[in-house]
Design an enzyme around this catalytic site. Structure first.
Site, PDB file in Angstrom:
ATOM      1  N   SER A 104      -0.082  -1.275  -6.457  1.00 11.99           N
ATOM      2  CA  SER A 104       0.079  -2.523  -7.184  1.00 11.99           C
ATOM      3  C   SER A 104       0.763  -2.300  -8.521  1.00 11.99           C
ATOM      4  CB  SER A 104      -1.290  -3.164  -7.430  1.00 11.99           C
ATOM      5  OG  SER A 104      -1.919  -3.482  -6.224  1.00 11.99           O
ATOM      6  N   LYS A 115     -14.186  -8.158  -8.414  1.00  3.98           N
ATOM      7  CA  LYS A 115     -13.388  -9.049  -9.249  1.00  3.98           C
ATOM      8  C   LYS A 115     -12.755 -10.153  -8.400  1.00  3.98           C
ATOM      9  CE  LYS A 115     -10.218  -9.137 -13.101  1.00  3.98           C
ATOM     10  NZ  LYS A 115     -10.238  -8.549 -14.433  1.00  3.98           N
ATOM     11  N   ASP A 116     -12.290  -9.781  -7.196  1.00  8.21           N
ATOM     12  CA  ASP A 116     -11.736 -10.795  -6.298  1.00  8.21           C
ATOM     13  C   ASP A 116     -12.800 -11.819  -5.908  1.00  8.21           C
ATOM     14  OD1 ASP A 116      -9.165  -9.878  -6.313  1.00  8.21           O
ATOM     15  OD2 ASP A 116      -9.310  -8.756  -4.435  1.00  8.21           O
ATOM     16  N   HIS A 126       0.811  -1.217   0.000  1.00  4.08           N
ATOM     17  CA  HIS A 126       0.000   0.000   0.000  1.00  4.08           C
ATOM     18  C   HIS A 126       0.848   1.272   0.000  1.00  4.08           C
ATOM     19  CE1 HIS A 126      -4.278  -1.448   0.466  1.00  4.08           C
ATOM     20  NE2 HIS A 126      -3.556  -2.528   0.282  1.00  4.08           N
ATOM     21  N   GLU A 175       5.682 -34.138  -0.010  1.00  6.93           N
ATOM     22  CA  GLU A 175       4.450 -33.627  -0.588  1.00  6.93           C
ATOM     23  C   GLU A 175       4.774 -32.949  -1.918  1.00  6.93           C
ATOM     24  OE1 GLU A 175       1.874 -35.025   0.819  1.00  6.93           O
ATOM     25  OE2 GLU A 175       0.869 -33.316   1.703  1.00  6.93           O
TER      26      GLU A 175
END
Lengths: 424, 190
Positions: free
Chosen positions: A221, A245-246, A217, A289
């Site tokens: 972005s 959108k998220d 922040h 894994e």
């Protein structure tokens, strides 16, 4: 800074009273409401939010599992089976936690891939990237220790192999391994401390996530074009545009998650971990894994104990210095015709390593793992530094709005259409 | 309500800027919020349910007690759901005392026949109804309070030979658990 009550703009009297004394609501509005966000995100920008949700899911399911788990070698396996059979919805909570680990790595790997492709790690976001790599390391440590807790065969032998990595350290290696074990083999003291740390580390991760987001922040972005927004015509308020959108991405993510949990809950696990740990018998084919396989392949590719361990840790360590290895001023691979294909190859190579890590360490597989390991490092250490000098990038667009809005998007015209919701 | 996306042409939507009219966006918000609330509830349910007793705990929720070794005047304490249960083989005198008490004298009135299934056998949960201590009185050498039943040492509650509260701070009688006689010499509690 002046002291006194915060000058809150919130109307609701109760919320305003709190906000004047602790301006969290103003902060949320600034950071998640009106926060100016590049208008051209694609769905790869969902994965940060998805990772955060995944962390919350892991912590919540983990807390409820811990209510029924017993961290003792003689009871751990049975307590996990009790969760599966006797505890109400215990099977669901455990399967969500188990597959949640895989989902977390899928989400974070896509998130890292987006960084690599769009050059998000470059200035001014180097520290943001470094916090991300720290989170990735902490995740691997947490996942490894969590895998030990059910005290199955793979738990025990995974713990044995991974802790033995530290015995490769010259002079003090054996002492360090004894220290890690709290004894002379992986045993009850090891299980106890792994449980303690497995419970602790997710909260450490949450702390680093806070730093990660706080750093984000400050810089804002990155975006698919890799150019900075030049003004309000290039950005949208985070809410409702990217909350919406998220949300779309979150629903898709839940669908994939649900398919794993409800239809193939053990697909990504290993059957041998449903055999109780036996310190006298190693399983014939021991693999970690899936998310550790590429790094496991690198470890096995080197015919030297210390060298293998160093290279494996180096595979993560190299990420820390990536912002200074890739000196090209162009961020997005869209405008880097050569680096783009080098990175694509690196991505394919990552899957080759994953595959090689699952194969026996013999014959042709070793050769493939070695070539793949070589390319993994060459991309970072040779190709990127070299391309920064010799590659000729494509011309960058004038601005984000110029590139994504049909018909240009001059400043005064764009401003009118940029935020139709602004006064909502 | 700057709803530039609302279909202002739709006849039943009216003026989206009107004070009383619901817009399409209001409707969508309501539906989305409702679905989210249902989803959160559906997710919360298994987590809350997981904290309830598990199947292995419920499987241990019954306890069988054999009675033939308990002589008249003796009492045994058995464990049932993690709590003591008093099984007392009452003497004829104790039964007589319990039956003779006028109901009006009792804080939590209950006739003796409501407290037992078969007169000699009193089965009560051995947890004081005040704050959960275990009263004394299972051994004949224990202090049994002023009414020959049990005495709680924590805050001085006196219970009689039917497990009823007679004096002290406890509000109600000792609880009678669900039980059944499987035969003349065996009961199953729970």
């Amino acid at each position: 800074m002046a002291s006194g009550l915060h000058d809150s703009t919130i109307q609701n009297p109760v919320i305003r009273w709190i906000d004047q004394r602790l301006p969290v609501f103003t902060m949320m509005q600034k950071e998640y409401g009106s926060f100016p966000t590049p208008r051209n995100f694609n769905y790869l920008w969902n994965f940060g939010a998805l990772a955060l949700i995944n962390l919350v899911i892991m912590i919540v399911t983990g807390i409820f599992l811990a209510m029924n788990y017993t961290a003792h070698t003689s009871m751990a396996f049975d307590s996990v089976e009790r969760i599966m059979r006797d505890v109400n919805y215990g099977w669901l909570i455990r399967y969500v936690h188990m597959n949640g680990a895989s989902m977390f790595f899928i989400v974070v790997m896509v998130h890292i891939w987006r960084n690599l492709y769009y050059g998000s790690y470059k200035a001014p976001r180097e520290l943001l990237w470094i916090f991300g790599v720290v989170i990735f390391l902490l995740m691997m440590a947490t996942a490894f220790m969590g895998y030990v807790l059910p005290w199955g065969q793979m738990s025990f032998w995974g713990a044995t192999v991974i802790t033995n990595l530290f015995s490769a350290i010259p002079l003090v290696g054996d002492s360090i391994v004894t220290l890690l074990w709290g004894g002379f083999s992986v045993d009850n003291p090891t299980l106890n401390r792994f449980f303690s740390l497995h419970y602790l580390l997710p909260f450490v991760i949450a702390g680093v996530v806070f730093l990660h987001v706080a750093t984000l922040h400050i810089t804002g972005s990155n975006n698919p074009l890799g150019i900075e927004p030049k003004g309000p015509q290039d950005t949208l308020p985070f809410h409702p545009y990217y909350t919406a959108k998220d949300s779309v991405g979150i629903i898709a993510y839940f669908i994939v998650f649900a398919v794993l949990v409800f239809f193939t809950p053990n697909y990504l696990g290993h059957t041998d971990n449903y055999i109780p740990a036996n310190p006298l018998v190693t399983p014939a084919h021991i693999v970690p894994e899936w998310y550790f396989l590429p790094f496991y392949a690198i470890l096995r590719a080197v015919p030297d104990k210390l060298g293998g361990v160093l290279l494996m840790f180096g595979a993560i360590a190299v990420l820390f210095v990536l912002p200074w290895l890739d000196r090209s001023p162009v961020r997005s691979m869209r405008f880097r015709p050569i680096a783009k294909w080098a990175l694509m190859l690196w991505g394919i190579n990552f899957f080759v390593l994953m595959w090689a890590g699952a194969m026996p360490a013999e014959g042709i597989y070793v050769t493939i793992a070695r070539l793949s390991t070589a390319y993994y490092f060459a991309y970072f250490l040779v190709i990127l530094p070299l391309l920064a000098k010799i590659e000729r990038p494509l011309p960058l667009p004038e601005s984000i709005s110029h590139a994504v809005l049909r018909g240009g998007g001059r400043l005064h015209g764009a401003a009118a259409t940029a935020k139709p919701m602004e006064k909502a | 309500m700057a709803d530039t996306l609302a279909p202002t042409s739709s006849p039943d939507m009216g003026d989206p800027h009107g004070p009383e009219q619901g817009t399409k966006r209001d409707f969508l918000k309501l539906v989305t919020g409702s679905f989210a609330a249902v989803g959160v509830g559906a997710i919360a349910w298994p987590f809350i349910a997981s904290m309830n007793p598990a199947k292995d705990v419920l499987a241990l929720a019954s306890t069988d007690v054999t009675l033939d070794h308990i002589a008249e005047g003796q009492a045994v304490t058995v464990m049932w759901r993690g709590k003591p249960v008093f099984v007392r083989h009452r003497t004829a005198q104790e039964i007589q005392e319990a039956k003779a008490v006028p109901l009006g004298e009792l804080r939590d009135p209950a006739p003796d026949q409501e407290r037992v299934q078969r007169e000699p056998w009193l089965v009560v949960v051995g947890v004081c109804t005040h704050l959960g201590c275990v009263p004394l009185g299972q051994k004949t050498t224990d202090p049994r309070g002023d009414f020959g039943g049990w005495f709680c040492p924590c805050h001085g509650s006196h219970y009689d030979t039917a497990g009823r509260i007679r004096r002290g701070p406890a509000p109600t009688n000792l609880a009678v658990p669900e039980y059944e006689f499987r035969s003349d010499t065996q009961i199953r509690i729970g």
